[in-house]
Design an enzyme around this catalytic site. Structure first.
Site, PDB file in Angstrom:
ATOM      1  N   GLU A 124       0.831  -1.206   0.000  1.00 17.34           N
ATOM      2  CA  GLU A 124       0.000   0.000   0.000  1.00 17.34           C
ATOM      3  C   GLU A 124       0.864   1.254   0.000  1.00 17.34           C
ATOM      4  O   GLU A 124       2.026   1.226   0.369  1.00 17.34           O
ATOM      5  CB  GLU A 124      -0.951   0.020   1.210  1.00 17.34           C
ATOM      6  CG  GLU A 124      -0.365  -0.431   2.530  1.00 17.34           C
ATOM      7  CD  GLU A 124       0.749   0.404   3.060  1.00 17.34           C
ATOM      8  OE1 GLU A 124       0.662   1.652   2.973  1.00 17.34           O
ATOM      9  OE2 GLU A 124       1.727  -0.163   3.572  1.00 17.34           O
ATOM     10  N   GLU A 159       4.447  -0.715   1.781  1.00 12.23           N
ATOM     11  CA  GLU A 159       4.672  -0.946   0.347  1.00 12.23           C
ATOM     12  C   GLU A 159       4.562  -2.422  -0.043  1.00 12.23           C
ATOM     13  O   GLU A 159       4.486  -2.753  -1.208  1.00 12.23           O
ATOM     14  CB  GLU A 159       6.051  -0.444  -0.124  1.00 12.23           C
ATOM     15  CG  GLU A 159       6.326   1.006   0.086  1.00 12.23           C
ATOM     16  CD  GLU A 159       7.706   1.422  -0.416  1.00 12.23           C
ATOM     17  OE1 GLU A 159       8.449   0.558  -0.956  1.00 12.23           O
ATOM     18  OE2 GLU A 159       8.057   2.600  -0.276  1.00 12.23           O
TER      19      GLU A 159
END
Length: 356
Positions: free
Chosen positions: A179, A322
């Site tokens: 994300e 991430e």
């Protein structure tokens, strides 16, 4: 529109099947026949058994893994809860697409593909490799009112599931959640607080590295958001809509979509785990398809994993997000698969004492 989305979500969750108990039992017995004391490889053995249950194969293997980085912005950044400005979100999206972020580096090492999805970035981003699924240009400020409508929350989940389906059609066999969204530890903490019953002071962490003063402010903002919106703990869609984010909903949908296609999904850090909690709350049958990659340095992640009932594979003091921790876990998945595919049995190696 809402009825159609609800019907699609029901169809997705209806396809999530229990793990294959026969394959799990066969793999457990086979592991005990290998040239080692039973259970001596610990979590690698548990992982191999879980993967067998997910795939229905005693000796599973995965040739194509997709890291899906869901990106979205958050109106609650107006409250000054992040050490970084909101403009960083679209800038980092371009970094992912150009292959320069940490998750890209680690994914290349692991042989995984990185796919970035704009599901709620506040500014327009264009790139040939971007998966554009934008539902709204950032959420509203949840400290003032609902972050999004319930329909938008539902749309984000369905969009995430559809991304999973699209990537499965391209050959993906396993997923890693990732994300990007400046400020997204704040809605993640709010979701966790509501769905678990923990107080905001127990679950709000430093995120991007805020000061003590800003941390106290961040706790107050989460408390205010919950008080203003009064989300219903027994309705995960209501919680997601009132104090969540588009990328969190997208990841929850990705998890459900992966499970509906019989694919394992590796959960990254705090934000991904908040999405996993939403997915579990919608469909508990999705939980056995989840693998917790690591416990992050974000203070409440260990509590969130306990709430999910997941045991992390790694503890690396990471807090980047991430999908970075999830990608590191891919090496352990490969190790677990290699053990059952390549290791000799006592019989094949001509070694006595199989009941060591």
């Amino acid at each position: 529109m809402t009825d159609t989305l609800t019907s699609r979500l029901k169809g997705i969750t209806a396809n999530i099947k229990p793990l294959n108990a026969e394959a799990q039992a066969e793999t457990a017995a086979y592991l005990d026949s290998l040239t080692k004391p039973p259970g001596s490889l610990g979590k690698l053995e548990s992982l191999a058994i879980q993967l067998a249950g997910i795939t229905g194969e005693m000796k599973p293997s995965f040739t194509k893994t997709s890291v899906v980085v869901m990106a979205g912005d958050h109106g609650v950044c107006d409250e000054g809860i992040s050490a970084f400005p909101a403009e960083v979100t679209p800038q980092m999206v371009m970094n992912f697409l150009n292959g320069g972020a940490a998750v890209n580096v680690l994914a290349r090492q692991a042989g995984a593909d990185v796919h970035c999805v704009d599901i709620g970035v506040a500014s327009e981003v264009t790139h040939e490799r971007l998966l554009s699924r934008n539902i709204g240009r950032g959420t509203a400020n949840m400290a003032k009112g609902p972050a999004m409508t319930k329909e938008a929350a539902l749309e984000s989940i369905v969009a995430g599931a559809e991304v999973a389906a699209e990537l499965v059609s391209r050959g993906t066999q396993m997923f890693v959640t990732g994300e990007m969204g400046i400020g997204n530890t704040t809605p993640s903490a709010a979701i966790f607080s509501v769905l678990s019953g923990y107080q905001p002071s127990d679950v709000v962490g430093r995120g991007t590295g805020v000061t003590d003063e800003r941390l106290l402010h961040k706790i107050r903002v989460v408390e205010q958001a919950i008080q203003v919106n009064r989300p219903h703990a027994d309705d995960p869609l209501d919680v997601l809509a009132k104090v969540g984010g588009y990328e969190i909903g997208g990841l929850a949908g990705l998890i459900l979509g992966a499970a509906s296609h019989g694919c394992p999904v590796i959960i990254d850090g705090f934000i991904s785990s908040a999405a996993a909690l939403v997915a579990k709350s919608i469909c508990p049958d999705a939980l056995p398809y989840m693998i917790a990659s690591h416990v992050s340095h974000e203070q409440a992640h260990v509590l969130l994993l306990k709430e999910l009932g997941l045991q992390p594979m790694l503890q690396m003091d990471m807090r980047l997000g991430e999908g970075t921790g999830g990608v590191l876990c891919l090496h352990l998945v490969e190790a677990a698969c290699r053990i059952v595919n390549e290791m000799a049995t006592f019989e094949s190696a001509g070694i006595s004492g199989g009941a060591v």
